[in-house]
Design a protein around this motif. Structure first.
Motif, PDB file in Angstrom:
ATOM      1  N   LYS A 110       0.836  -1.200   0.000  1.00 37.68           N
ATOM      2  CA  LYS A 110       0.000   0.000   0.000  1.00 37.68           C
ATOM      3  C   LYS A 110       0.871   1.249   0.000  1.00 37.68           C
ATOM      4  O   LYS A 110       2.086   1.178   0.112  1.00 37.68           O
ATOM      5  CB  LYS A 110      -0.908  -0.011   1.227  1.00 37.68           C
ATOM      6  CG  LYS A 110      -1.853  -1.191   1.220  1.00 37.68           C
ATOM      7  CD  LYS A 110      -2.766  -1.168   2.393  1.00 37.68           C
ATOM      8  CE  LYS A 110      -3.692  -2.384   2.274  1.00 37.68           C
ATOM      9  NZ  LYS A 110      -4.436  -2.674   3.437  1.00 37.68           N
ATOM     10  N   ASP A 111       0.220   2.380  -0.129  1.00 38.88           N
ATOM     11  CA  ASP A 111       0.934   3.646  -0.030  1.00 38.88           C
ATOM     12  C   ASP A 111       1.594   3.727   1.345  1.00 38.88           C
ATOM     13  O   ASP A 111       1.042   3.263   2.340  1.00 38.88           O
ATOM     14  CB  ASP A 111      -0.030   4.815  -0.209  1.00 38.88           C
ATOM     15  CG  ASP A 111      -0.643   4.851  -1.603  1.00 38.88           C
ATOM     16  OD1 ASP A 111      -0.210   4.053  -2.456  1.00 38.88           O
ATOM     17  OD2 ASP A 111      -1.548   5.660  -1.825  1.00 38.88           O
ATOM     18  N   PRO A 116       3.116   6.920  -3.062  1.00 41.34           N
ATOM     19  CA  PRO A 116       2.185   5.880  -3.502  1.00 41.34           C
ATOM     20  C   PRO A 116       2.955   4.653  -4.021  1.00 41.34           C
ATOM     21  O   PRO A 116       4.107   4.755  -4.429  1.00 41.34           O
ATOM     22  CB  PRO A 116       1.407   6.544  -4.630  1.00 41.34           C
ATOM     23  CG  PRO A 116       2.289   7.631  -5.121  1.00 41.34           C
ATOM     24  CD  PRO A 116       3.102   8.084  -3.936  1.00 41.34           C
ATOM     25  N   SER A 117       2.300   3.535  -3.998  1.00 38.84           N
ATOM     26  CA  SER A 117       2.918   2.295  -4.494  1.00 38.84           C
ATOM     27  C   SER A 117       3.207   2.423  -5.987  1.00 38.84           C
ATOM     28  O   SER A 117       2.336   2.807  -6.762  1.00 38.84           O
ATOM     29  CB  SER A 117       1.970   1.124  -4.243  1.00 38.84           C
ATOM     30  OG  SER A 117       2.520  -0.051  -4.771  1.00 38.84           O
ATOM     31  N   ARG A 120       0.800  -0.756  -9.545  1.00 41.87           N
ATOM     32  CA  ARG A 120      -0.665  -0.584  -9.471  1.00 41.87           C
ATOM     33  C   ARG A 120      -1.330  -1.749 -10.126  1.00 41.87           C
ATOM     34  O   ARG A 120      -0.959  -2.293 -11.064  1.00 41.87           O
ATOM     35  CB  ARG A 120      -1.083   0.716 -10.149  1.00 41.87           C
ATOM     36  CG  ARG A 120      -0.561   1.927  -9.462  1.00 41.87           C
ATOM     37  CD  ARG A 120      -1.395   2.230  -8.265  1.00 41.87           C
ATOM     38  NE  ARG A 120      -0.805   3.375  -7.568  1.00 41.87           N
ATOM     39  CZ  ARG A 120      -1.209   3.757  -6.414  1.00 41.87           C
ATOM     40  NH1 ARG A 120      -2.167   3.133  -5.794  1.00 41.87           N
ATOM     41  NH2 ARG A 120      -0.668   4.786  -5.831  1.00 41.87           N
TER      42      ARG A 120
END
Length: 120
Positions: A110-111, A116-117, A120
Protein backbone atom coordinates in the motif's frame (compact mmCIF):
# COMPACT_ATOMS: atom_id res chain seq x y z
CA UNK A 1 13.41 9.27 -16.82
CA UNK A 2 16.76 10.78 -15.78
CA UNK A 3 15.02 13.03 -13.27
CA UNK A 4 13.34 9.97 -11.77
CA UNK A 5 16.65 8.08 -11.47
CA UNK A 6 18.60 10.93 -9.90
CA UNK A 7 16.34 11.57 -6.91
CA UNK A 8 15.81 10.06 -3.47
CA UNK A 9 12.11 10.92 -3.36
CA UNK A 10 9.54 8.24 -3.90
CA UNK A 11 9.78 4.53 -4.34
CA UNK A 12 11.41 2.15 -6.82
CA UNK A 13 10.27 -1.27 -7.99
CA UNK A 14 12.46 -4.36 -8.08
CA UNK A 15 12.54 -4.12 -11.87
CA UNK A 16 13.84 -0.56 -11.78
CA UNK A 17 16.42 -1.57 -9.15
CA UNK A 18 17.74 -4.44 -11.27
CA UNK A 19 17.70 -2.51 -14.55
CA UNK A 20 19.74 0.38 -13.12
CA UNK A 21 22.29 -2.03 -11.64
CA UNK A 22 22.50 -4.12 -14.81
CA UNK A 23 22.93 -1.07 -17.04
CA UNK A 24 25.55 0.44 -14.73
CA UNK A 25 27.59 -2.76 -14.56
CA UNK A 26 27.49 -3.23 -18.33
CA UNK A 27 28.60 0.37 -18.92
CA UNK A 28 31.45 0.03 -16.42
CA UNK A 29 32.60 -3.31 -17.88
CA UNK A 30 32.60 -1.80 -21.38
CA UNK A 31 34.57 1.22 -20.13
CA UNK A 32 37.16 -0.98 -18.44
CA UNK A 33 37.47 -3.14 -21.55
CA UNK A 34 38.11 -0.10 -23.75
CA UNK A 35 40.64 1.42 -21.37
CA UNK A 36 42.52 -1.80 -20.72
CA UNK A 37 42.86 -2.96 -24.32
CA UNK A 38 45.63 -0.89 -25.95
CA UNK A 39 45.21 -2.69 -29.28
CA UNK A 40 41.77 -1.08 -29.69
CA UNK A 41 42.27 2.18 -31.56
CA UNK A 42 40.00 4.55 -29.69
CA UNK A 43 40.49 8.09 -31.03
CA UNK A 44 39.86 9.61 -27.59
CA UNK A 45 42.52 7.41 -26.02
CA UNK A 46 45.01 8.22 -28.78
CA UNK A 47 44.49 11.96 -28.29
CA UNK A 48 45.00 12.03 -24.54
CA UNK A 49 44.95 9.03 -22.18
CA UNK A 50 44.21 11.28 -19.20
CA UNK A 51 41.07 12.60 -20.90
CA UNK A 52 39.83 9.04 -21.49
CA UNK A 53 40.54 8.14 -17.87
CA UNK A 54 38.83 11.33 -16.66
CA UNK A 55 35.72 10.54 -18.70
CA UNK A 56 35.69 7.00 -17.31
CA UNK A 57 35.94 8.31 -13.74
CA UNK A 58 33.06 10.71 -14.40
CA UNK A 59 31.00 7.85 -15.87
CA UNK A 60 31.88 5.70 -12.86
CA UNK A 61 30.67 8.44 -10.48
CA UNK A 62 27.39 8.78 -12.37
CA UNK A 63 26.83 5.01 -12.29
CA UNK A 64 27.58 4.76 -8.55
CA UNK A 65 25.35 7.75 -7.77
CA UNK A 66 22.45 6.26 -9.74
CA UNK A 67 22.88 2.93 -7.94
CA UNK A 68 22.88 4.59 -4.52
CA UNK A 69 19.83 6.71 -5.32
CA UNK A 70 17.79 3.83 -6.73
CA UNK A 71 18.87 1.74 -3.73
CA UNK A 72 17.54 4.33 -1.31
CA UNK A 73 14.26 4.57 -3.22
CA UNK A 74 14.05 0.77 -3.23
CA UNK A 75 14.50 0.74 0.55
CA UNK A 76 11.72 3.34 0.74
CA UNK A 77 9.54 0.94 -1.23
CA UNK A 78 10.07 -1.64 1.53
CA UNK A 79 8.80 0.99 4.02
CA UNK A 80 12.21 1.35 5.64
CA UNK A 81 14.06 4.64 6.07
CA UNK A 82 16.78 5.53 3.59
CA UNK A 83 19.33 5.58 6.39
CA UNK A 84 19.17 1.78 6.31
CA UNK A 85 21.34 2.04 3.19
CA UNK A 86 24.18 2.61 5.67
CA UNK A 87 24.24 -1.15 6.26
CA UNK A 88 26.25 -1.37 3.04
CA UNK A 89 29.18 0.13 4.96
CA UNK A 90 29.63 -3.21 6.74
CA UNK A 91 32.08 -5.13 4.55
CA UNK A 92 30.57 -8.01 2.55
CA UNK A 93 27.82 -8.99 5.01
CA UNK A 94 26.09 -5.61 5.05
CA UNK A 95 26.16 -5.27 1.28
CA UNK A 96 24.86 -8.84 0.87
CA UNK A 97 21.97 -8.16 3.27
CA UNK A 98 21.11 -4.93 1.45
CA UNK A 99 21.37 -6.39 -2.04
CA UNK A 100 19.33 -9.50 -1.25
CA UNK A 101 16.60 -7.60 0.58
CA UNK A 102 16.35 -4.75 -1.92
CA UNK A 103 16.61 -7.07 -4.90
CA UNK A 104 14.24 -9.84 -3.89
CA UNK A 105 11.74 -8.73 -1.23
CA UNK A 106 8.29 -7.70 -2.42
CA UNK A 107 7.21 -4.08 -2.23
CA UNK A 108 5.10 -2.71 0.57
CA UNK A 109 1.65 -3.28 -0.96
CA UNK A 110 0.00 0.00 0.00
CA UNK A 111 0.93 3.65 -0.03
CA UNK A 112 3.44 4.51 2.67
CA UNK A 113 5.11 7.64 4.01
CA UNK A 114 7.47 7.72 1.02
CA UNK A 115 4.74 7.87 -1.60
CA UNK A 116 2.18 5.88 -3.50
CA UNK A 117 2.92 2.30 -4.49
CA UNK A 118 4.74 2.18 -7.84
CA UNK A 119 3.02 -1.10 -8.65
CA UNK A 120 -0.67 -0.58 -9.47
Amino acid sequence: MVKRIMTMDGRATRTEFWMIHLFSYLVLIAGIAFLSAPQIKIPLYMINPNLALGLFVALFCICVASQILVGIRRIHDLNIGGWAYGITMIPLVGFAIYFLSAGFLKSHPKDNRYGPSPVR
